[in-house]
Design an enzyme around this catalytic site. Structure first.
Site, mmCIF file in Angstrom:
data_model
loop_
_atom_site.group_PDB
_atom_site.id
_atom_site.type_symbol
_atom_site.label_atom_id
_atom_site.label_comp_id
_atom_site.label_asym_id
_atom_site.label_seq_id
_atom_site.Cartn_x
_atom_site.Cartn_y
_atom_site.Cartn_z
ATOM 1 N N TYR A 184 0.823 -1.229 0.000
ATOM 2 C CA TYR A 184 0.000 0.000 0.000
ATOM 3 C C TYR A 184 0.849 1.268 0.000
ATOM 4 O O TYR A 184 0.561 2.227 0.697
ATOM 5 C CB TYR A 184 -0.983 -0.001 1.181
ATOM 6 C CG TYR A 184 -1.811 -1.252 1.272
ATOM 7 C CD1 TYR A 184 -2.882 -1.467 0.408
ATOM 8 C CD2 TYR A 184 -1.509 -2.252 2.192
ATOM 9 C CE1 TYR A 184 -3.624 -2.630 0.464
ATOM 10 C CE2 TYR A 184 -2.255 -3.419 2.261
ATOM 11 C CZ TYR A 184 -3.315 -3.597 1.392
ATOM 12 O OH TYR A 184 -4.056 -4.753 1.449
ATOM 13 N N HIS A 185 1.924 1.231 -0.784
ATOM 14 C CA HIS A 185 2.809 2.395 -0.884
ATOM 15 C C HIS A 185 2.645 3.084 -2.236
ATOM 16 O O HIS A 185 3.618 3.507 -2.853
ATOM 17 C CB HIS A 185 4.271 1.969 -0.680
ATOM 18 C CG HIS A 185 4.572 1.541 0.708
ATOM 19 N ND1 HIS A 185 5.793 1.008 1.085
ATOM 20 C CD2 HIS A 185 3.824 1.557 1.833
ATOM 21 C CE1 HIS A 185 5.771 0.711 2.376
ATOM 22 N NE2 HIS A 185 4.582 1.032 2.846
ATOM 23 N N TYR A 186 1.403 3.196 -2.705
ATOM 24 C CA TYR A 186 1.152 3.828 -3.996
ATOM 25 C C TYR A 186 1.703 5.255 -4.007
ATOM 26 O O TYR A 186 1.470 6.028 -3.075
ATOM 27 C CB TYR A 186 -0.348 3.848 -4.292
ATOM 28 C CG TYR A 186 -0.968 2.484 -4.346
ATOM 29 C CD1 TYR A 186 -0.564 1.566 -5.301
ATOM 30 C CD2 TYR A 186 -1.935 2.105 -3.426
ATOM 31 C CE1 TYR A 186 -1.120 0.305 -5.354
ATOM 32 C CE2 TYR A 186 -2.506 0.836 -3.467
ATOM 33 C CZ TYR A 186 -2.089 -0.060 -4.427
ATOM 34 O OH TYR A 186 -2.642 -1.309 -4.471
#
Length: 447
Positions: free
Chosen positions: A377-379
């Site tokens: 979830y490091h977009y």
């Protein structure tokens, strides 16, 4: 560094004395979880066995092993809301809850952002800005909103029947950190955290958490240990890592809710359901500097329709190579004396599509990588920051949208390259620096 230190309040006693890299007066509390399993102790000892140092990876040296430093305060999650807003009276802030922004209002003739339009309880509301509109909707939301507002790839916007105000590379350069989630080890001692134990009312765990803010519930997302390695130069103990190992307090197969969260299919559920409630250990090998790039586009000009996200994971062959090496590095950790003392043993079961490859071959691990690919979830990167001369840049170094007046973006979407680490705290830094730049521009003090 100035802004990282400005917002930090490190709670770890030995690190509070370190004045060069760590801050102690900011609103964001960082700490170790007050609970450790024997798996963490063994993981740290394994790192030392392999010749690595125990490090403060947010300090001078990143390469090495450590307990995870989390955004925690006395056992509880320290969110940005809790750090900056909770229990504070901020006269110049109004938060409108249950509100969905539809688009940014931009004067087509002057290219000036003048406000935003949003929907609340079915009612359409317009709010006008005297100075600026600041967009902080994240790498997915900010890119979607800019495109809905007419800022983005011109051909795509026309296909969506959206008037083009500024042709820009919005939605490109999508980056993320991914990890292999299926690396599971059996252990022959009751040293990992199981949900059944935590929910057992005869055990003190929930009481410990609610009354004393301690116990296994305080472990951030079930992740205890962390290691930063250069897997292309394993003897190198200083410099820039390209692989992160995240040591878990169990494995992803030990809890059904985790299988739901990661969207694993029925074959995984059937093949590994016997592991639920068992004592096991998992490690996530996570690539830190992926070369693959994805993109984001609208599916509709209706703001309620989620955008199309093409992450393009492992499209660059070097990402596969690094991740395979990361898997082997994690297995090497499991083979140390420290881990063997807990009876750690690799579970080499796989899904049917990977059984045709020889175990431990590159092809075997690549097949597994593509079967249990986990987002962390490091977009980031979809509204890339760069000089005005860079045709791929969406915002300039002051975070202003290039070609549009009165509009900035301040979130992980502006990162031109994904950080060699997690994105949460760097996004706080971006916000702090953006805050000062905005205040300076409009003549407000920044001390």
């Amino acid at each position: 560094m100035k802004y990282f230190k400005k917002f930090e309040n490190i709670q770890i006693p030995e690190l509070r004395k370190e004045g060069k890299y760590r801050g102690t007066r900011g609103p964001v509390s960082l700490d170790y979880a007050p609970f450790q399993t024997p798996l963490l102790t063994a993981f740290l000892e394994a790192g030392q066995e392999l010749g690595y140092n125990l490090v403060d990876y947010n300090g001078e040296d990143q390469m090495g092993f450590s307990q995870i430093q989390g955004t925690l305060h006395q056992g509880y999650r320290m969110s940005s809301n809790k750090a900056y807003l909770h229990n504070r009276r901020i006269r110049n802030l109004h938060v409108s809850k249950n509100s969905m922004v539809q688009k940014i209002l931009i004067n087509k003739n002057t290219k000036q952002a003048v406000g935003v339009e949003f929907v609340k309880y079915g009612r359409r509301i317009t709010v006008y800005a005297r100075k600026e509109v600041i967009l902080s909707a994240g790498a997915i939301g900010s890119a979607q909103l800019l495109m809905l507002s007419g800022i983005g790839p011109a051909k795509h916007l026309r296909r969506m029947d959206i008037d083009v105000i500024k042709n820009a590379r919005v939605g490109d350069n999508l980056m993320d950190h991914i990890a292999y989630g299926g690396l599971t080890f059996m252990i022959n001692m009751p040293v990992s955290i199981t949900v059944f134990n935590m929910l057992d009312i005869s055990q003190p765990y929930m009481r410990d958490f609610f009354l004393e803010r301690k116990g296994p519930v305080t472990v951030s997302g079930g992740c205890e240990g962390i290691a930063f390695l250069d897997i292309d130069n394993p003897n190198k103990k200083y410099g820039l890592p390209n692989m992160e190992l995240i040591s878990l307090a169990n494995s992803i197969y030990s809890m059904e809710a985790t299988l739901d969260n990661f969207g694993l299919n029925q074959e995984f559920r059937e093949k590994f359901k016997w592991l639920q409630g068992s004592y096991s250990w998992g490690v996530f090998p996570m690539i830190l500097r992926p070369k693959s790039r994805g993109w984001l586009r609208l599916k509709s000009k209706d703001p309620s329709v989620k955008p199309e996200i093409i992450p393009n994971y492992m499209s660059h062959p070097d990402d596969v190579r690094v991740l395979v090496k990361g898997i082997r590095a994690a297995i090497k950790v499991s083979e140390t004396k420290a881990m063997r003392n807990l009876g750690v043993k690799l579970l080499n079961k796989t899904v049917s599509q990977c059984e045709k490859y020889p175990f431990d071959s590159d092809e075997y691990w690549e097949c597994n990588l593509r079967s249990v690919t986990l987002t962390i979830y490091h977009y980031s990167g979809t509204c890339k920051m760069g000089p005005v001369s860079d045709k791929t840049a969406v915002v300039d170094p002051t975070l202003k949208v290039i070609g549009i007046k009165g509009l900035r973006v301040s979130d992980a979407s502006i990162m031109p390259e994904i950080p060699t680490g997690h994105t949460n705290i760097p996004t706080y830094m971006i916000a702090e620096k953006a805050s000062d730049m905005i205040k300076q521009e409009w003549g407000y003090p920044i001390d």
